[in-house]
Write a protein that holds these residues in place. Structure first.
Motif, PDB file in Angstrom:
ATOM      1  N   SER A  60       0.838  -1.199   0.000  1.00 49.91           N
ATOM      2  CA  SER A  60       0.000   0.000   0.000  1.00 49.91           C
ATOM      3  C   SER A  60       0.869   1.243   0.000  1.00 49.91           C
ATOM      4  O   SER A  60       1.844   1.329   0.757  1.00 49.91           O
ATOM      5  N   GLU A  62      -0.125   3.810   1.269  1.00 48.52           N
ATOM      6  CA  GLU A  62      -0.518   4.487   2.511  1.00 48.52           C
ATOM      7  C   GLU A  62       0.039   3.805   3.758  1.00 48.52           C
ATOM      8  O   GLU A  62      -0.341   4.153   4.879  1.00 48.52           O
ATOM      9  N   THR A  63       0.873   2.772   3.589  1.00 51.91           N
ATOM     10  CA  THR A  63       1.381   2.095   4.785  1.00 51.91           C
ATOM     11  C   THR A  63       2.069   3.093   5.703  1.00 51.91           C
ATOM     12  O   THR A  63       2.687   4.057   5.248  1.00 51.91           O
ATOM     13  N   ARG A  72       1.566  -2.466   5.837  1.00 47.88           N
ATOM     14  CA  ARG A  72       0.403  -2.882   5.039  1.00 47.88           C
ATOM     15  C   ARG A  72       0.854  -3.313   3.643  1.00 47.88           C
ATOM     16  O   ARG A  72       1.184  -2.476   2.797  1.00 47.88           O
ATOM     17  N   GLY A  73       0.883  -4.614   3.415  1.00 48.27           N
ATOM     18  CA  GLY A  73       1.300  -5.163   2.133  1.00 48.27           C
ATOM     19  C   GLY A  73       2.409  -6.172   2.342  1.00 48.27           C
ATOM     20  O   GLY A  73       2.761  -6.496   3.488  1.00 48.27           O
ATOM     21  N   TYR A 161       0.175 -10.475   0.431  1.00 46.82           N
ATOM     22  CA  TYR A 161      -0.556  -9.568  -0.462  1.00 46.82           C
ATOM     23  C   TYR A 161       0.040  -9.699  -1.862  1.00 46.82           C
ATOM     24  O   TYR A 161       1.218  -9.390  -2.070  1.00 46.82           O
ATOM     25  N   ALA A 245     -11.946  -0.697   2.572  1.00 49.40           N
ATOM     26  CA  ALA A 245     -10.744   0.046   2.157  1.00 49.40           C
ATOM     27  C   ALA A 245     -10.791   1.464   2.722  1.00 49.40           C
ATOM     28  O   ALA A 245      -9.796   1.981   3.243  1.00 49.40           O
ATOM     29  N   ASP A 250      -4.467   2.930   6.939  1.00 46.62           N
ATOM     30  CA  ASP A 250      -3.175   2.684   6.278  1.00 46.62           C
ATOM     31  C   ASP A 250      -3.379   1.989   4.934  1.00 46.62           C
ATOM     32  O   ASP A 250      -2.527   1.208   4.492  1.00 46.62           O
ATOM     33  N   TYR A 251      -4.503   2.266   4.305  1.00 46.21           N
ATOM     34  CA  TYR A 251      -4.834   1.595   3.040  1.00 46.21           C
ATOM     35  C   TYR A 251      -5.578   2.611   2.178  1.00 46.21           C
ATOM     36  O   TYR A 251      -6.554   3.227   2.634  1.00 46.21           O
ATOM     37  N   GLU A 255      -7.248   1.534  -3.578  1.00 46.24           N
ATOM     38  CA  GLU A 255      -6.217   0.504  -3.824  1.00 46.24           C
ATOM     39  C   GLU A 255      -6.780  -0.920  -3.928  1.00 46.24           C
ATOM     40  O   GLU A 255      -6.069  -1.823  -4.369  1.00 46.24           O
ATOM     41  N   TRP A 256      -8.039  -1.109  -3.480  1.00 50.77           N
ATOM     42  CA  TRP A 256      -8.547  -2.485  -3.370  1.00 50.77           C
ATOM     43  C   TRP A 256      -8.531  -3.283  -4.676  1.00 50.77           C
ATOM     44  O   TRP A 256      -8.332  -4.502  -4.625  1.00 50.77           O
TER      45      TRP A 256
END
Ligand code: BG6
Length: 289
Positions: A60, A62-63, A72-73, A161, A245, A250-251, A255-256
């Motif tokens: 992500s 946005e992590t 995140r990811g 992911y 999402a 943090d996502y 992005e989904w």
């Protein structure tokens, strides 16, 4: 050369240590088969790109690169519980392993040019070693040992992911006929039936009693990602879709469509009970064709 207290081993020329996102220590692996990145925070593999391929793991944008938060990811390690803690609401989601600093205890290249890393996490009551082999296949192995005098029961998942062109256009093969718990649709177990998995809404499923290889068929990227596993009896499949999402800080909201999680695990009824002195190993190996 000792490079840091968390890296008390000599690094081969294929591995370098430098500050990554948020200044967190990151290992970069570049060999003739692939390029990869692993953070000591969570022993978290955040990138793997076999030679000639697009990135296989999704991250992500946005992590939050923060030692107090999970990344995140990539491949978060969920251990020793999966999802919320069964009794303690203040305990972190998916266990403490993805929040802990792991120690690098091995880094070497083999004769075939595959780079092998091993990370260690020692906590009261359990000891875990995580092995990462970076080649044209990415092989991940989580070994959990019970050093105590009592049996130790845990859940675990390699919460991988994967990057996809558009989750609405992919299928996942390998789980036909398999029972699953649907975390979105109530408590009654369901069965996948003959069809591969397709994504048309939020999807959060624990497939039970399965040791099967899963294949992500991605026509948009003209590739297949194959996930083989051992020592695992559950597979979790997740995409948050639109509302979830938006709810995750943090996502990214949009992005989904870019990702799907296919998680090798032992969760729920498949939690592992380790007698004193015993070791359990779960592996996931990921390849692209
Ligand atoms: C999945 C779970 O594995 O992880 C979902 O099945 C959960 O229920 C998702 O929402 C993400 O969890 P987290 O703690 O990383 O936001």
């Amino acid at each position: 050369m000792t490079t840091s207290p968390l890296v008390p081993v000599t690094l081969p020329p294929t591995v370098s240590l430098e500050p990554g996102g948020g200044g967190l220590p990151r290992l970069t692996i570049v060999n003739r088969h692939a390029r990869a990145e692993v953070y000591l925070h969570g022993a978290h593999v955040t990138a793997w790109r076999p030679e000639g391929q697009a990135p296989v793991l999704w991250m992500s944008a946005e992590t939050q690169w923060d030692a107090a938060k999970p990344i995140r990811g990539g491949v978060p390690i969920c251990f020793p519980w999966f999802g919320p803690h069964p009794t303690d609401k203040s305990a972190p989601s998916h266990g403490f392993a993805r929040l802990a600093d792991w120690t690098l205890i091995e880094a070497r290249d083999d004769e075939a040019g595959v780079t092998h890393l091993a990370f260690e996490l020692t906590q009261p009551g359990c000891a875990a070693i995580y092995r990462v082999a970076v080649g044209s296949t990415l092989t991940l192995a989580l070994e959990v040992r019970n050093p105590g005098r009592d049996a130790f029961t845990f859940e675990e998942a390699l919460h991988t992911y994967f990057a996809v062109h558009d989750v609405r256009g992919i299928t996942i093969q390998g789980l036909a006929g398999t029972d699953y718990l649907d975390k979105v649709g109530g408590t009654t177990p369901r069965n996948q039936g003959a069809e591969p998995i397709r994504f048309t809404a939020e999807t959060d499923r624990v497939y039970l009693n399965t040791q099967a290889t899963c294949t992500i068929e991605d026509p948009g990227l003209s590739r297949r990602i194959v996930v083989r596993k051992t020592g695992s009896n559950a597979t979790v499949v997740w995409n948050p879709w639109i509302a979830k999402a938006k709810a995750m800080p943090d996502y990214g909201d949009d992005e989904w469509p870019e990702m799907v999680c296919v998680e090798t695990g032992n969760v729920d009824a498949h939690a592992v009970r380790l007698p004193p002195g015993a070791t359990h190993t779960m592996t996931a190996s990921i390849a692209v064709s």
